[in-house]
Structure formats: structure tokens, C-alpha cells
Design an enzyme around this catalytic site. Structure first.
Site, mmCIF file in Angstrom:
data_model
loop_
_atom_site.group_PDB
_atom_site.id
_atom_site.type_symbol
_atom_site.label_atom_id
_atom_site.label_comp_id
_atom_site.label_asym_id
_atom_site.label_seq_id
_atom_site.Cartn_x
_atom_site.Cartn_y
_atom_site.Cartn_z
ATOM 1 N N ALA A 144 33.323 37.428 39.302
ATOM 2 C CA ALA A 144 32.257 38.300 39.638
ATOM 3 C C ALA A 144 32.581 38.938 40.952
ATOM 4 O O ALA A 144 33.152 38.268 41.850
ATOM 5 C CB ALA A 144 31.026 37.654 39.641
ATOM 6 N N GLY A 200 34.030 34.449 36.775
ATOM 7 C CA GLY A 200 33.717 35.441 35.644
ATOM 8 C C GLY A 200 34.799 35.547 35.005
ATOM 9 O O GLY A 200 34.754 36.220 33.767
ATOM 10 N N GLU A 202 32.959 28.306 41.220
ATOM 11 C CA GLU A 202 31.861 28.704 41.540
ATOM 12 C C GLU A 202 31.197 27.619 42.460
ATOM 13 O O GLU A 202 30.539 28.226 43.314
ATOM 14 C CB GLU A 202 30.970 29.164 40.254
ATOM 15 C CG GLU A 202 31.327 30.280 39.506
ATOM 16 C CD GLU A 202 32.318 30.383 38.680
ATOM 17 O OE1 GLU A 202 32.945 29.269 38.706
ATOM 18 O OE2 GLU A 202 32.525 31.422 37.697
ATOM 19 N N GLU A 210 35.554 33.224 32.486
ATOM 20 C CA GLU A 210 34.174 33.480 31.331
ATOM 21 C C GLU A 210 34.622 34.551 30.391
ATOM 22 O O GLU A 210 34.394 34.553 29.319
ATOM 23 C CB GLU A 210 32.997 33.377 32.234
ATOM 24 C CG GLU A 210 32.663 32.384 32.928
ATOM 25 C CD GLU A 210 31.448 32.453 33.731
ATOM 26 O OE1 GLU A 210 31.213 33.238 34.593
ATOM 27 O OE2 GLU A 210 30.414 31.597 33.605
HETATM 28 C C1 3H9 Z 1 31.692 34.117 39.869
HETATM 29 O O1 3H9 Z 1 32.505 34.663 39.173
HETATM 30 C C2 3H9 Z 1 30.239 33.899 39.226
HETATM 31 C C3 3H9 Z 1 30.282 33.974 37.712
HETATM 32 O O2 3H9 Z 1 30.338 32.756 37.116
HETATM 33 C C4 3H9 Z 1 28.824 34.541 37.140
HETATM 34 C C5 3H9 Z 1 28.525 35.876 37.641
HETATM 35 C C6 3H9 Z 1 27.072 36.245 37.264
HETATM 36 N N1 3H9 Z 1 34.536 39.147 45.179
HETATM 37 O O3 3H9 Z 1 41.534 35.788 49.480
HETATM 38 P P1 3H9 Z 1 42.251 37.045 49.576
HETATM 39 C C7 3H9 Z 1 38.376 39.931 47.989
HETATM 40 S S1 3H9 Z 1 31.728 33.847 41.417
HETATM 41 C C8 3H9 Z 1 34.722 40.059 45.994
HETATM 42 O O4 3H9 Z 1 42.570 37.525 50.836
HETATM 43 P P2 3H9 Z 1 44.593 35.810 48.393
HETATM 44 C C9 3H9 Z 1 38.631 39.060 49.612
HETATM 45 O O5 3H9 Z 1 37.272 39.318 50.232
HETATM 46 C C10 3H9 Z 1 33.469 34.245 41.712
HETATM 47 N N2 3H9 Z 1 35.872 39.940 46.651
HETATM 48 O O6 3H9 Z 1 43.459 37.359 48.798
HETATM 49 C C11 3H9 Z 1 39.875 39.893 50.270
HETATM 50 O O7 3H9 Z 1 39.150 41.270 50.698
HETATM 51 P P3 3H9 Z 1 39.680 41.860 52.322
HETATM 52 C C12 3H9 Z 1 34.390 33.342 41.419
HETATM 53 C C13 3H9 Z 1 36.928 39.299 46.599
HETATM 54 O O8 3H9 Z 1 45.597 36.369 47.498
HETATM 55 C C14 3H9 Z 1 40.434 40.324 48.991
HETATM 56 O O9 3H9 Z 1 39.794 40.114 47.894
HETATM 57 N N3 3H9 Z 1 35.438 33.477 41.944
HETATM 58 C C15 3H9 Z 1 36.608 38.196 45.402
HETATM 59 O O10 3H9 Z 1 44.720 34.951 49.267
HETATM 60 C C16 3H9 Z 1 41.844 39.556 48.862
HETATM 61 O O11 3H9 Z 1 41.603 38.041 48.791
HETATM 62 C C17 3H9 Z 1 36.072 32.982 43.160
HETATM 63 O O12 3H9 Z 1 35.521 32.277 43.763
HETATM 64 C C18 3H9 Z 1 35.568 38.164 44.671
HETATM 65 N N4 3H9 Z 1 35.445 37.439 43.593
HETATM 66 O O13 3H9 Z 1 43.669 35.046 47.304
HETATM 67 C C19 3H9 Z 1 37.446 33.452 43.459
HETATM 68 N N5 3H9 Z 1 37.882 37.449 45.488
HETATM 69 O O14 3H9 Z 1 41.006 42.260 51.823
HETATM 70 C C20 3H9 Z 1 37.437 34.000 44.919
HETATM 71 C C21 3H9 Z 1 38.532 38.007 46.585
HETATM 72 O O15 3H9 Z 1 38.786 43.084 52.264
HETATM 73 N N6 3H9 Z 1 38.883 34.585 45.322
HETATM 74 N N7 3H9 Z 1 38.041 38.984 47.111
HETATM 75 O O16 3H9 Z 1 39.412 40.970 53.056
HETATM 76 C C22 3H9 Z 1 39.784 33.622 45.796
HETATM 77 O O17 3H9 Z 1 39.824 32.459 45.491
HETATM 78 C C23 3H9 Z 1 41.047 34.444 46.261
HETATM 79 O O18 3H9 Z 1 40.407 35.535 46.813
HETATM 80 C C24 3H9 Z 1 42.134 34.806 45.371
HETATM 81 C C25 3H9 Z 1 43.363 35.534 45.873
HETATM 82 C C26 3H9 Z 1 42.651 33.481 44.834
HETATM 83 C C27 3H9 Z 1 41.560 35.586 44.195
#
Ligand code: 3H9
Length: 709
Positions: free
Chosen positions: A63, A102, A125, A105
Site C-alpha cells: 500500500a 499489499g 507490515e 496480498e
Molecule cells: C501495506 O502494504 C499495508 C497493507 O497490508 C494493507 C493496506 C490496506 N509506500 O527504500 P527505497 C518510496 S504497508 C510509499 O529508497 P530501495 C520510498 O519512500 C506497506 N512509498 O528503495 C522512496 O521514496 P523517495 C508494506 C514507498 O530500493 C522510494 O519509494 N510494504 C513505499 O532501497 C524508493 O524506496 C512495505 O513496508 C510504500 N510502500 O527499497 C515496503 N515503499 O525516493 C516498504 C517505498 O521519495 N518499502 N517507497 O525517498 C521497502 O521496503 C523498500 O522501499 C523497497 C525498495 C524494498 C520496496
């Protein structure tokens, strides 16, 4: 208009591509477009199956975390996924890259799933203080069973595609790196075989078996291991409900529980830290970092060896330099011992440890730094010594080398002035033990060139660490705030609180350790020396009087088994010591300080409000670039509780008006010298704003003016 979900039909297969950079997060427009694309493809007579994949390096990373600050907007992801799962044509998820939260999911709501071997997937999450809120708690246990599902959701660590295939989460592993080609072939197979949609929500697919003892044990473990978070216990509840209630009812329960978590302070704090800990892109393209492969580390003590370990484990070649041959030998031995023990504990393979050890060499000559791309100086914390080293490095090093100092408090500009190339000099303040601690303050000197700062930052990131850019000034950000926090600790000791009472109150607040136990661990002589190097040392005779008296009495902390506490041989458990109480009473009497009793609340407020007020000053002065940076620094370098999001986020949570009132109250009691409220704190409190808004306004302002915040 560019829709975030594109659709094209290839020989009866509708290919839905989610394209919402940078990570295809399922923000509101993506959910809308996905829903519309599914409905349209289902209605299209030429389409026999749907295939969903992501553009770029992610399938979907979850999400959109930004959206959690407000109430959810329809269509909710849950509803999009139920509609997708109800599709009358087979829907295949083709995972092309990272699939998280998500995103997984979404994949679980698809009828079939395939991925290439390098894909990682998981439900992280919990790390945001949340539970999977769009059916993950219901669909995953139906595929892998309750126990494995709980492992994946309570740990939050992603798994590789091979493991996911073994567990049945993936139906097919695609060879090669082009998921689309393999997935299309798989989709055609499914169409030819006329397989029906396979729905995990169907009444015919049972939830996990009821096992009250297992759920009770998991619930107890979750409460023990992750106290203060709602999500772990709720995840167990939801998985248990998956085996006891119809799909729709248990799904509704998970949705309600998700909402409770979403609005909790703990989850808001962890989400704040998620963004605070991302590398700051800034409004302008970042200057290109120089390539760093060969690094010279000057000083083979505990710090130098720790830095060397982090460098060689991330593939750099290191020469460890120290004029004393015995120190070099001890440093090299330390590197080898720590890496071998990491291999013995299974943290790396024996081959990886051996290769890392093979990447470090040593020398007693500074001249060995000549070929280095980056030099990191980690010698004794004395301006005279550091200037001498930098003067020599200036003569020895390549013209394009980056010269970094690991000083924790000294003036980086003064060190840089010992060279003829101050633009090449930057601070890299590692925290001890450097091979364990993630934080590095990257100190931008007045003359540091942007690409030099970028190089230091990129290298910390490459080392798997969190680099935060700070300005130059006594103690930079972290230690300067530590001095304000420590000042109150020291004064309260004189005024009548004991080390154990202060430490206990701050641990109760959530600090990993109390300041007195930290001082003993780090060595009280270190601060003693630093205070003597400090040019603007306050003239107040009470200033760090207790710490100084302990050092002068030979009580240096754990290393002498005596400090603010005493220690039994071989133990790190602090034991209150009546000798320390007597020493403090003597010091208080000689300074004429009247002793009294303290409440835990007063102790916490004095230390934490002092911390926040100093943080606000650092923002005004531009030493800290963002309040979020301060939070990242304090949560990663000083044991500030993550569930409170860092000192500045905590200030926002309690409200800046309340913080200001607290600061003014202490100013009334103890004088404005230590307690003058920061003008920024005053302004924000007056405007009813918080530090989060201040950060946002600064970033927006910088974007508008084309500069950096
Ligand atoms: C969820 O899914 C809840 C659901 O169960 C239910 C919903 C109802 N959203 O980390 P990076 C941005 S909760 C918004 O530097 P990497 C990040 O801020 C979510 N933005 O790259 C950055 O922005 P900026 C569960 C996001 O290659 C840019 O993307 N998911 C999100 O080192 C690049 O990110 C997670 O917890 C997001 N979900 O790593 C995953 N994710 O360039 C969270 C990233 O402006 N994300 N951004 O600074 C990660 O673990 C890492 O970002 C990922 C990439 C591994 C994906």
C-alpha cells in the site's frame, strides 16, 4: 492521461501493467485504475485470462504508506482484491520484482502466481506497526498453514522465490529474468487446460486448523518480544479467526484491527521513521558520488577495526594503517576474530568471511594511503593529532581522494584547514561498535564539495549503514543533543536523584539504556577528554561535575569495574554503589547544591524536553537539516524508542505547546541559561504546528526555489 495501470491484449491474454514509480505502491489512483482494468478485461469477449505484473524493479511494494495518515479512500484495497478474486476469468500474478505487503496480498487474491527466481516477497507490515490489512491474514494461512503464516507476518522478513515456491505461495518459477515471456506461456497453458479461477476466499478452501495452545503460545511470545505494539497480538487473533470464522467475517475483523493499528502512536512513529531513514533524495538531482573501492583506515583501534569490518564485508578493499605495529596486529586480529565468529554464528558463510578477511591488509606507514579512493581517519580524539594526520595525508593522497575524519565532536573545518584541499574533506562519524551500529553522521564542512559529501553518503549506504548529512558544529547533531540530555542527568545527580533512579525512569520511557549505564559502557574518560577539548566549555562549576569526579577517582566505567555503578567480575550488570552516592553527596555539598527527591516523570521531562529544545536549536542553526534527520539519528545511534518515532516526532505527538510549557516551567525553576526556549519551538507552538509540518514546508520551499533544504 497516463493511467497507472496499462492494459494490452496479447492473443487472448489481458496484460495489466502496474506502472506507478518508484515502487508501484497501491495508492488511490492505482487502486481505481486496477479495479477498472479488471472489470474491463473481464467484460472483453476477446480476453480469456488476465495477467498482472509491475513495471520496473518491483511488482508492488505494498500500500502507499503516505496514505495511512488519513482515513482510507474508496475503493479500499480489500474491495479491489475481492472483486479481482471474483473475476470469472483466471487471473495470474506475474511477479517481476519485490512483492511486499499489499503487493503480496494482491498476488494472493490472484488465482495463480508465478515469479522469476530473484524475486523476494513478504508481509513486512509489522515493521510499520501494522498487520496485513487486505486479506493477507486470511489468504496466506490458507496456503501455508497458520504456523508458517505467523512466522512470515510476525517476523516481517521477506523470503526468496524458491522458498515461496516450496511453500506453495508460488505455483511456478520462471527461468531467466523476463517474467512476462514465461508468465504468458504459463497463462496460455492454464487457458488451454481450461483451469477455473482458484479462489482462496471460497467456502470450500478451509482456514487453518484450530490449535488453541499454539495460538496462546504465539500470543504470549508476541507480547514478550514486541511489547508496546498492537499488531503482533492482532495478527495472531486474525489468523486464529481464519480457522474459526467464515472468510468474510474474519476479513472484516482484520480490517478493523488494521484501522486500530493505523491510528496508533506506535505505528505512526514507525511510519515516520520509515521515511526518515530513506536516503534523502532532495529536490535536485544528487551530485554523482565518486567510485570507492580502495579505502585506507587510519588508526587500528576498536573504531578503526570496526570500520574496516563494515568496509570489507561490503566488498571494499581496506588497508588498516597505524604507526604502532602492535596496534596494527591487534586491529587485524580483531577484524579476523569478529568475522570468523560471525561465520560461526551463521551470519555469513565461512567462504564469505575468508574473502572479507582477505580484503584487508595493513601497514605502519601513512604512505600506504596513497592509492586509496577514500581515507577514513579514526585516530585519537585530539585536534592536534588529527591535524597532523590530515597534513600528512594531504601530501600523500591522490588529488581525487576523499578524506574523511571520524571525529565525534571536533571541528571538521579546522581539521580540513590542515590540508591544501578542504573541499575534499568531510566528516564520517561512525558510532561504536562501528561494525554493529548502523548510523553514520556525514558531516558537511563549510568547504566540503557536494560530490565529496555524496561519496561519503553513498559509501555508508553501500556498507549497509544509514548515513545522515549534518552540519559542522560541536558534537554535530547527535552528541550536541546528548550534551543537553546528559547535562540534566548530571544536574539531577547533584540535586538528589540516584544513577539507578534516573536510568530506571528513562528506561521506563523506552530508552534502550539509561545515561549513567551508557556512560559506564562507553567509558567515562572519553567524555572527560572531549570536554577538555571543547572550546566553548560552559563555565558553570556544576557542568558534568559528577562525571569528572568519577573519572578523577579512577572510576572509568565498565572497563575498571567501577563507574556510576560497580560491576562484578565478568558481568555487565550495573550495581548501585554507596561509594558513588557518597561521592555525589560530597560534590553537591561542595557546590552548595540542595538535595531533594525526584519523581520519574520529572526526570523524564527534564531529559527529554532538554533534548527536544536542543534539537530545535540545531534546526534553527541549520546544523540539522530536518527534524526527521534528528529522529533517525537518535533512534539509530542513541537508543531512543522507535515506538515514539524519535525526539522531534515525540514532541509533535505530545504537542509543541505542551513541550514549550515544560521548557518554560524549567526555565522558571533553573534559569534561562540552560532552558531558554528555542525560538523555532516557540514559533511552531504559537502557530499550532509541529516539526513534521516544518520539515514539509522546508522541503516544499526548497523545491520551489530549486535549492536544497
Ligand atoms: C501495506 O502494504 C499495508 C497493507 O497490508 C494493507 C493496506 C490496506 N509506500 O527504500 P527505497 C518510496 S504497508 C510509499 O529508497 P530501495 C520510498 O519512500 C506497506 N512509498 O528503495 C522512496 O521514496 P523517495 C508494506 C514507498 O530500493 C522510494 O519509494 N510494504 C513505499 O532501497 C524508493 O524506496 C512495505 O513496508 C510504500 N510502500 O527499497 C515496503 N515503499 O525516493 C516498504 C517505498 O521519495 N518499502 N517507497 O525517498 C521497502 O521496503 C523498500 O522501499 C523497497 C525498495 C524494498 C520496496
Amino acid at each position: 492521461m497516463n493511467l497507472p495501470v496499462r492494459c494490452r491484449v496479447d492473443d487472448g491474454i489481458a496484460i495489466l501493467t502496474i506502472e506507478s514509480p518508484p515502487v508501484n505502491a497501491l495508492a488511490h489512483p492505482v487502486r481505481q485504475a486496477l479495479l477498472a482494468a479488471v472489470v474491463a478485461a473481464e467484460a472483453d469477449g476477446a480476453v480469456r485470462a488476465l495477467l498482472i505484473h509491475g513495471a520496473g524493479r518491483c511488482f508492488v511494494a505494498g500500500a502507499d504508506i503516505h496514505e495511512f495518515e488519513a482515513a482510507p479512500r474508496e475503493p479500499l484495497l480489500n474491495d479491489v482484491l475481492l472483486r479481482l478474486e471474483a473475476c470469472t476469468k483466471p487471473v495470474i500474478a506475474a511477479l517481476n520484482g519485490t512483492t511486499l505487503g499489499g503487493g503480496l496480498e494482491l498476488a494472493l487474491a490472484c488465482h495463480y502466481r508465478c515469479a522469476t527466481a530473484e524475486v523476494t516477497l513478504g508481509l513486512p507490515e509489522i515493521k510499520l506497526g501494522l498487520l496485513p490489512g487486505s486479506g493477507g491474514t486470511q489468504r496466506l494461512p490458507r496456503v501455508v498453514g497458520a504456523s508458517v503464516a505467523l512466522d512470515l507476518m510476525l517476523g516481517g522478513t521477506p523470503i526468496g522465490a524458491a522458498r515461496a515456491h516450496e511453500l506453495g505461495i508460488l505455483d511456478r518459477l520462471i527461468g531467466g529474468s523476463d517474467v512476462l515471456e514465461g508468465a504468458l506461456a504459463y497463462a496460455r497453458e492454464l487457458v488451454q487446460a481450461r483451469v477455473p479461477p482458484r479462489r482462496l476466499c471460497a467456502a470450500s478452501v478451509p482456514g487453518p486448523k484450530p490449535d488453541p495452545a499454539m495460538f496462546a503460545e504465539r500470543r504470549a511470545r508476541a507480547a514478550r518480544e514486541q511489547p508496546g505494539l498492537l499488531a503482533p497480538g492482532y495478527i495472531v487473533d486474525c489468523v486464529e479467526a481464519a480457522g474459526e470464522q467464515p472468510f468474510a467475517a474474519a476479513l472484516a475483523l482484520s480490517r478493523r484491527r488494521f484501522e486500530e493499528c493505523r491510528v496508533s502512536v506506535a505505528s505512526r512513529s514507525l511510519r515516520h521513521l520509515f521515511f526518515a531513514e530513506r536516503p534523502r533524495a532532495g529536490p535536485l538531482p544528487r551530485p554523482t558520488a565518486r567510485r570507492v573501492q580502495r579505502v585506507a583506515v587510519i588508526g587500528a583501534g576498536t573504531m578503526g577495526a570496526g570500520i574496516a569490518i563494515s568496509l570489507v564485508t561490503s566488498g571494499h578493499e581496506v588497508v588498516l594503517i597505524d604507526p604502532q605495529p602492535a596496534a596494527v596486529a591487534a586491529g587485524l586480529k580483531r577484524v579476523a576474530t569478529i568475522l570468523e565468529s560471525a561465520a560461526a554464528k551463521g551470519r555469513m558463510s565461512a567462504a564469505e568471511a575468508a574473502a572479507a578477511i582477505g580484503r584487508v591488509t595493513s601497514s605502519a606507514e601513512l604512505a600506504a594511503a596513497a592509492p586509496a579512493d577514500l581515507v577514513i581517519e579514526a585516530v585519537f580524539e585530539s585536534m592536534a593529532v588529527k591535524r597532523e594526520v590530515f597534513g600528512a595525508l594531504d601530501r600523500i593522497c591522490r588529488a581525487d581522494a576523499v578524506l574523511a575524519t571520524n571525529t565525534s565532536t571536533l571541528d571538521v573545518d579546522e581539521i580540513a584547514a590542515a590540508t591544501s584541499r578542504p573541499a575534499a574533506v568531510v566528516g564520517m562519524h561512525f558510532f561504536s561498535p562501528a561494525n554493529v551500529m548502523r548510523l553514520v553522521e556525514v558531516v558537511r564542512g563549510a568547504a566540503s564539495a557536494p560530490d565529496v559529501v555524496a561519496t561519503a553518503l553513498a559509501t555508508t549506504r553501500h556498507m549497509g549503514k544509514l548515513g545522515v548529512v549534518v552540519g559542522n558544529g560541536f558534537g554535530f547533531v547527535g552528541n550536541r543533543m546528548l550534551y543537553a540530555y546528559g547535562r540534566e542527568n548530571q544536574l539531577m545527580l547533584l540535586e538528589g536523584a540516584s544513577p539507578a533512579q534516573i536510568d530506571g525512569a528513562l528506561r521506563q520511557f523506552g530508552m534502550a539504556m539509561g545515561p549513567n549505564a551508557v556512560g559506564d559502557l562507553a567509558g567515562l574518560d572519553i567524555g572527560y577528554r572531549v570536554r577538555r577539548e571543547r572550546k566553548d566549555r560552559p563555565s558553570d562549576p556544576r557542568y558534568y561535575r559528577v562525571a569528572d569526579a568519577l573519572v578523577e577517582a579512577g572510576r572509568l566505567g565498565q572497563k575498571t569495574a567501577r563507574g556510576a555503578y560497580r560491576y562484578e567480575a565478568g558481568s555487565r550488570d550495573p550495581i548501585p554503589d554507596p561509594d558513588v552516592d557518597a561521592l555525589i553527596e560530597r560534590e553537591a555539598a561542595s557546590l552548595g547544591v540542595i538535595r531533594r527527591s525526584f519523581t520519574g516523570e520529572e526526570i523524564v521531562n527534564r531529559c527529554i524536553f532538554a533534548l527536544i529544545n536542543e534539537g530545535a536549536r540545531l534546526l534553527e542553526e541549520g546544523v540539522a537539516l530536518a527534524a526527521a534527520d534528528i529522529d533517525a539519528i537518535w533512534c539509530n545511534g542513541y537508543g531512543f524508542p522507535r515506538l515514539r518515532g524519535g525526539p522531534m516526532f515525540h514532541a509533535d505527538t505530545i504537542g509543541l505547546a505542551a513541550v514549550l510549557a515544560g521548557v518554560e516551567h524549567f526555565a522558571g525553576l533553573y534559569g534561562a541559561k540552560d532552558w531558554a526556549a528555542s525560538p523555532l519551538l516557540r514559533t511552531l507552538a504559537g502557530n499550532g504546528q509541529g516539526f513534521v509540518e516544518w520539515d514539509r514546508a522546508r522541503t516544499a520551499g526548497a523545491r520551489a526555489s530549486g535549492g536544497s533544504p
